[in-house]
Design a protein around this motif. Structure first.
Motif, PDB file in Angstrom:
ATOM      1  N   ASN A  99       3.375  -0.770  -5.941  1.00 31.63           N
ATOM      2  CA  ASN A  99       3.766  -2.083  -5.416  1.00 31.63           C
ATOM      3  C   ASN A  99       2.879  -3.143  -6.059  1.00 31.63           C
ATOM      4  O   ASN A  99       1.860  -3.545  -5.511  1.00 31.63           O
ATOM      5  N   SER A 102       3.994  -9.545  -7.238  1.00 36.22           N
ATOM      6  CA  SER A 102       3.590 -10.549  -6.238  1.00 36.22           C
ATOM      7  C   SER A 102       3.581 -11.934  -6.863  1.00 36.22           C
ATOM      8  O   SER A 102       3.634 -12.081  -8.087  1.00 36.22           O
ATOM      9  N   ASN A 125       5.463 -10.761  -1.246  1.00 34.98           N
ATOM     10  CA  ASN A 125       4.242  -9.948  -1.349  1.00 34.98           C
ATOM     11  C   ASN A 125       4.107  -8.928  -0.227  1.00 34.98           C
ATOM     12  O   ASN A 125       3.658  -7.807  -0.466  1.00 34.98           O
ATOM     13  N   THR A 129       6.700  -5.342  -0.132  1.00 32.17           N
ATOM     14  CA  THR A 129       5.941  -4.078  -0.168  1.00 32.17           C
ATOM     15  C   THR A 129       6.416  -3.143   0.941  1.00 32.17           C
ATOM     16  O   THR A 129       6.594  -1.945   0.729  1.00 32.17           O
ATOM     17  N   THR A 133       8.528   0.353   0.043  1.00 31.59           N
ATOM     18  CA  THR A 133       7.807   1.558   0.469  1.00 31.59           C
ATOM     19  C   THR A 133       8.660   2.352   1.451  1.00 31.59           C
ATOM     20  O   THR A 133       8.733   3.579   1.379  1.00 31.59           O
ATOM     21  N   ASN A 150      -0.677   0.557  -3.725  1.00 29.06           N
ATOM     22  CA  ASN A 150      -0.496  -0.865  -3.447  1.00 29.06           C
ATOM     23  C   ASN A 150      -1.519  -1.676  -4.230  1.00 29.06           C
ATOM     24  O   ASN A 150      -2.644  -1.223  -4.446  1.00 29.06           O
ATOM     25  N   SER A 152      -3.737  -5.007  -4.250  1.00 33.15           N
ATOM     26  CA  SER A 152      -4.254  -6.051  -3.372  1.00 33.15           C
ATOM     27  C   SER A 152      -5.087  -7.050  -4.182  1.00 33.15           C
ATOM     28  O   SER A 152      -4.782  -7.330  -5.349  1.00 33.15           O
ATOM     29  N   LYS A 170      -1.946 -10.361   1.248  1.00 39.67           N
ATOM     30  CA  LYS A 170      -2.739  -9.224   0.749  1.00 39.67           C
ATOM     31  C   LYS A 170      -3.505  -8.539   1.888  1.00 39.67           C
ATOM     32  O   LYS A 170      -3.679  -7.320   1.860  1.00 39.67           O
ATOM     33  N   VAL A 173      -0.987  -6.302   3.069  1.00 38.26           N
ATOM     34  CA  VAL A 173      -0.819  -5.140   2.186  1.00 38.26           C
ATOM     35  C   VAL A 173      -1.924  -4.105   2.466  1.00 38.26           C
ATOM     36  O   VAL A 173      -1.676  -2.897   2.469  1.00 38.26           O
ATOM     37  N   THR A 177      -1.281  -0.347   3.882  1.00 41.22           N
ATOM     38  CA  THR A 177      -1.867   0.844   3.247  1.00 41.22           C
ATOM     39  C   THR A 177      -2.480   1.757   4.304  1.00 41.22           C
ATOM     40  O   THR A 177      -2.288   2.976   4.272  1.00 41.22           O
TER      41      THR A 177
END
Ligand SMILES: NC(=O)c1ccc[n+]([C@@H]2O[C@H](COP(=O)([O-])OP(=O)(O)OC[C@H]3O[C@@H](n4cnc5c(N)ncnc54)[C@H](OP(=O)(O)O)[C@@H]3O)[C@@H](O)[C@H]2O)c1
Length: 259
Positions: A99, A102, A125, A129, A133, A150, A152, A170, A173, A177
């Motif tokens: 991923n 962005s 972003n 993701t 996913t 991912n 970041s 982020k 993100v 994760t």
């Protein structure tokens, strides 16, 4: 002991793997797609603009690998659905998802942040993701294997002024994760996150227009960690955060076993 292992293209860490890299038409994603192909992977790549994406696809074919290049906005669930469907119809599996796509959004204080930009940055972003996913994880769960990586940022763990929705996305993100890595662990799917650090790309130029790009590493120089996480060498590694520019390839006997 850790050693730095310069990764030559003859190592073929990703032989027989199929990797989906989002945002692969320029910058880190483009360099990663080419490197993954060098390492033996077939590729599925996407971006919103066709011409640059097709150029990358031609490079990958020249490298002797198979590639699907599809125009897709990762923040659009119909595009994501079509992308994953096409990948599975063609290759019948996805072993690795990165991923990477962005956007930066405006570098203004939150008090001035335009609502439309806020929505757009979070949609691409963060929601992007999540969407891709989810689609890929459903497939990986059937095969009981897969690696999701991912991408970041430093501002994904530390809020700083004028990073607005990009930083918030982020942070999201990073949270995705942590959640995905625990939820998918029983299915033997690994989820890790990488902070690339400062890299010489269009996004970095947009964020720091006065910076001399020659002081920054090129995308090609920060990719070992992505190859490592995509490969079976990291088969027991999940839920971890890596700094691309500090990464050292572990020695074989140092590898952890999955439990
Ligand atoms: N460069 C750095 O210093 C740095 C530092 C920390 C983190 N990062 C992270 O590293 C990743 C790569 O950054 P970069 O610097 O290589 O960025 P970049 O040069 O701007 O490239 C971004 C790529 O993503 C694609 N993209 C953007 N929005 C998309 C969407 N909605 N759907 C599909 N593709 C999309 C772009 O193509 P299209 O415009 O054609 O869609 C392009 O291929 C990003 O996640 C970024 O946040 C970069």
């Amino acid at each position: 002991m850790l050693i730095t292992k310069p990764q030559s293209s003859t190592m073929m860490h990703l032989k027989n793997k199929v990797a989906l890299v989002t945002g692969a038409s320029r910058g880190i994603g483009r360099a990663m797609a080419r490197r993954f192909a060098d390492e033996g992977a077939d590729l599925v790549i996407c971006a919103r603009h066709r011409e640059a994406l097709l150029e990358v696809a031609r490079d990958i074919e020249t490298q002797g690998r198979r590639v699907i290049a599809q125009v897709a906005d990762v923040g659009d669930r119909h595009d994501v659905h079509r992308l994953v469907e096409t990948a599975l119809e063609t290759f019948h599996r996805i072993d690795v998802l990165v991923n990477n796509a962005s956007i930066l959004g405006p570098r203004v204080e939150l008090v001035e942040y335009p609502y439309e930009e806020w929505e757009r940055v979070l949609r691409i972003n963060l929601t992007g993701t999540f969407l891709i996913t989810q689609a890929v994880a459903r497939h990986m769960m059937e095969r009981k294997q897969g690696s999701i990586i991912n991408v970041s940022s430093g501002v994904g763990v530390e809020g700083r002024p004028r990073w607005g929705a990009y930083s918030v996305s982020k942070f999201g993100v990073e949270a995705l994760t942590q959640i995905w890595s625990q939820e998918l662990r029983p299915h033997h799917i690994r989820v890790n996150v990488v902070n690339p650090g400062r890299v010489r790309t269009a996004m970095r130029r947009a964020a720091y227009p006065d910076e001399d790009p020659n002081t920054l590493p090129r995308p090609e120089e920060i990719l070992d960690v992505f190859v490592y996480l995509a490969s079976d060498e990291s088969r027991a590694i999940t839920g971890r955060r890596f700094q691309a520019q500090e990464f050292e390839w572990p020695e074989t006997e140092q590898r952890e076993e999955w439990h």
